[in-house]
Design a protein around this motif. Structure first.
Motif, PDB file in Angstrom:
ATOM      1  N   PRO A   2      26.468 -11.916 -18.360  1.00  0.00           N
ATOM      2  CA  PRO A   2      27.573 -10.961 -18.373  1.00  0.00           C
ATOM      3  C   PRO A   2      27.978 -10.596 -19.790  1.00  0.00           C
ATOM      4  CG  PRO A   2      28.412 -13.136 -17.978  1.00  0.00           C
ATOM      5  CD  PRO A   2      26.920 -13.279 -18.079  1.00  0.00           C
TER       6      PRO A   2
ATOM      7  N   SER B 298      26.951 -13.991  -7.763  1.00  0.00           N
ATOM      8  CA  SER B 298      25.609 -13.427  -7.945  1.00  0.00           C
ATOM      9  C   SER B 298      24.521 -14.405  -7.500  1.00  0.00           C
ATOM     10  CB  SER B 298      25.393 -13.039  -9.413  1.00  0.00           C
ATOM     11  OG  SER B 298      25.381 -14.192 -10.216  1.00  0.00           O
TER      12      SER B 298
ATOM     13  N   PHE C  60      31.636 -15.027 -11.523  1.00  0.00           N
ATOM     14  CA  PHE C  60      30.539 -14.063 -11.402  1.00  0.00           C
ATOM     15  C   PHE C  60      29.249 -14.759 -11.002  1.00  0.00           C
ATOM     16  CE2 PHE C  60      29.204 -15.627 -15.522  1.00  0.00           C
ATOM     17  CZ  PHE C  60      27.831 -15.444 -15.496  1.00  0.00           C
TER      18      PHE C  60
ATOM     19  N   SER D 143      26.364  -4.816 -11.719  1.00  0.00           N
ATOM     20  CA  SER D 143      27.130  -5.732 -10.872  1.00  0.00           C
ATOM     21  C   SER D 143      26.783  -5.536  -9.402  1.00  0.00           C
ATOM     22  CB  SER D 143      28.630  -5.505 -11.066  1.00  0.00           C
ATOM     23  OG  SER D 143      28.988  -5.839 -12.381  1.00  0.00           O
TER      24      SER D 143
END
Lengths: 253, 308
Positions: free
Chosen positions: B84, A94, A90, B49
């Motif tokens: 997250p 990102s 992730f 997201s």
């Protein structure tokens, strides 16, 4: 260009290499030594010189290529698969980095590690058999191009793999046979004519042939063809990676 | 206050056909704490997201400080830090290495002094040389925050920051979020704990089934949606509400021992005086009374409740 990001990925991946340096170095060195004992001494003593080069020396470029290819694939595929597996990818997705920068960081680190290993094997081999370096610059070029191509290939496998089994299966089922059948341990002239032709479809033949030429100036195919072929493989891998990132295939939802 | 993030008509349909977001519009203001409240599967994580670049939108656009998140992704992503929901960390790297890595990844020059400050603020300085797998769950969560703050973002997204953490850590987290806001960081957090939104948010957005149901200042929301209840403890139990009192819609509870009157705080006349007068006239006496304001939780439940 986000240079800091490329550097961060590269150093992060290389840190993994240094942390596992012992196992990374020891296993290829041991297996290379075993190849020398088995092929070089036991079998090699019954094989005559190939185009004036002793059998033990003849197999050195092939052995280096074997390690270079398998290590490039496993380093690069693991490097990108693991963050995907644990979810830490992730952060990469990102971050303000382009796909080109991501590839440069991961593939650069994987290729660096396998080149280091290739050189270590070369040093190990020099303890067993006499070596010549007819064209050192070409030798290094083949080393770098092969490491880059197969690291890119590994990167693709790492992205497409759904589980650890798939990560292992391509190196095991495809690369190892191609390398063994690609003239690592013999000159393709030693094969029957039919199999000589079949072998020409094996991309690894061109890599090993060109690499061996840079040592002893003997080759199965001309060095220009070898160079052209490896450039084609490199371009194919680059296109695939570009397509994967362009479409987000298997990377983004 | 000017809007820092603009989300316009954003939709997301996953490959499975699941519609996670349906035409969401939302403006996030500079310097605020916005809580996105919604049940599981409401689309909270999908929404953030997309803004962070992890999920591609199916439709619509998002701008951050005027820059499009797709065409100007380098600019927008460099402004954003994301924590997250799940504890997704490496295992063998050290705390120091992973935070340094994050800073570089986001395009910032190495700055050990800043990393030291971030680790210090999150009580991780003593653990800087530990491998991540040696950390406890709470420490890992703080580490993810440290990674997100490593590149000095102007915007911080926290996806369920206190899911599954103990009470103590939760309070620490709230304090940290307030401190960050104080330093000028705009914070968007998702939560399904209403008390969390009630505690720290400036504004509350309620999202359900991929749609934003409302976005409102927290205080305003509680004032507008909030109803008050007046509970009267009767001296003697009664069997039914006298017919003269029908217009007040009273509830008779506790076996006839309590009368409850619900009223809107926004109106000029709440009707309390006349109710008490009518009760007196009807001969109903009471020994105590109390009023309670509805909580954000009750408001929330009202909002997302299925229409029957």
């Amino acid at each position: 260009m986000n240079v800091h990001a490329i550097k961060a990925i590269y150093l992060f991946e290389m840190a993994r290499t240094w942390r596992t340096l012992f196992q990374s170095v020891v296993s290829p060195v041991i297996s290379t030594s075993l190849y020398f004992v088995v092929f070089g001494s036991a079998i090699g003593s019954r094989i005559t010189d190939i185009e004036g080069v002793g059998y033990g020396s003849f197999i050195v470029p092939g052995l280096i290529m074997l390690t270079l290819m398998t290590q490039s694939i496993s380093n690069a595929s693991f490097g990108i698969y693991f963050p995907k597996f644990i979810g830490s990818i992730f952060e990469l997705l990102s971050a303000p980095v382009s796909s080109f920068e991501i590839v440069l960081g991961y593939v650069g680190a994987a290729a660096t590690k396998s080149i280091i290993l290739g050189l270590i094997i070369l040093a190990t081999a020099s303890l067993f058999v006499p070596l010549q370096f007819a064209h050192p610059a070409w030798m290094f070029l083949f080393l770098v191009l092969t490491a880059l191509t197969f690291s890119l290939f590994g990167f693709i496998i790492g992205i497409l793999a759904k589980n650890f089994e798939q990560l292992q299966i391509i190196p095991l089922l495809i690369v190892t046979p191609l390398v063994f059948l690609g003239g690592s341990f013999y000159s393709i002239d030693m094969l029957p004519p039919f199999w000589q032709n079949v072998t020409l479809f094996n991309p690894v033949v061109y890599l090993i042939s060109g690499f061996r030429w840079s040592f002893y100036e003997i080759s199965d195919v001309s060095v220009e063809v070898s160079l052209a072929m490896i450039t084609v493989f490199l371009a194919m891998c680059m296109t695939t990676v570009w397509w994967i990132f362009k479409t987000g295939y298997k990377v983004k939802k | 206050m000017r809007s820092l993030i603009s989300i316009n008509n954003l939709s997301k349909t996953y490959a499975s056909g699941f519609k996670a977001l349906k035409g969401v519009n939302l403006d996030i203001r500079q310097g605020e704490i916005l809580a996105l409240l919604g049940p599981n599967g409401a689309g909270k994580t999908t929404l953030i997201s997309i803004v962070c670049g992890i999920v591609n939108p199916s439709q619509g656009s998002v701008t951050v400080d005027g820059h499009d998140i797709v065409s100007d992704y380098r600019l927008t992503r460099a402004m954003i830090g994301l924590v997250p929901q799940e504890l997704t960390t490496e295992a063998f790297e050290t705390v120091w290495d992973t935070v340094t890595f994050s800073r570089g990844l986001f395009g910032k020059k190495a700055d050990p002094a800043h990393i030291e400050k971030v680790l210090g603020d999150l009580s991780l300085w003593d653990k800087r040389d530990s491998q991540i797998m040696e950390l406890s769950g709470g420490m890992k969560r703080r580490l993810l925050i440290a990674k997100a703050l490593s590149h000095e973002p102007r915007i911080l997204f926290l996806d369920e920051p206190t899911a599954g953490v103990d009470v103590e850590l939760r309070k620490d987290m709230w304090r940290l979020i307030r401190d960050l806001r104080h330093s000028g960081v705009t914070i968007i957090l998702t939560t399904h704990y209403i008390d969390e939104a009630e505690e720290i948010a400036d504004r509350v957005g309620v999202i359900n089934k991929g749609e934003i149901i409302l976005v409102e200042e927290k205080a305003e929301l509680m004032r507008k949606m909030g109803r008050k209840r007046l509970t009267l403890e009767l001296l003697e139990k009664i069997s039914s509400v006298p017919s003269k009192l029908q217009p007040y819609n009273l509830d008779l509870v506790a076996d006839g021992g309590q009368l409850i009157y619900t009223y809107d705080t926004q109106t000029d006349r709440t009707g309390i005086t006349s109710l008490l007068g009518e009760l007196h006239a009807a001969g109903i006496r009471f020994r105590d009374l109390s009023t309670t304001q509805s909580s954000l939780e009750e408001i929330f439940v009202d909002l997302v409740r299925e229409p029957e």
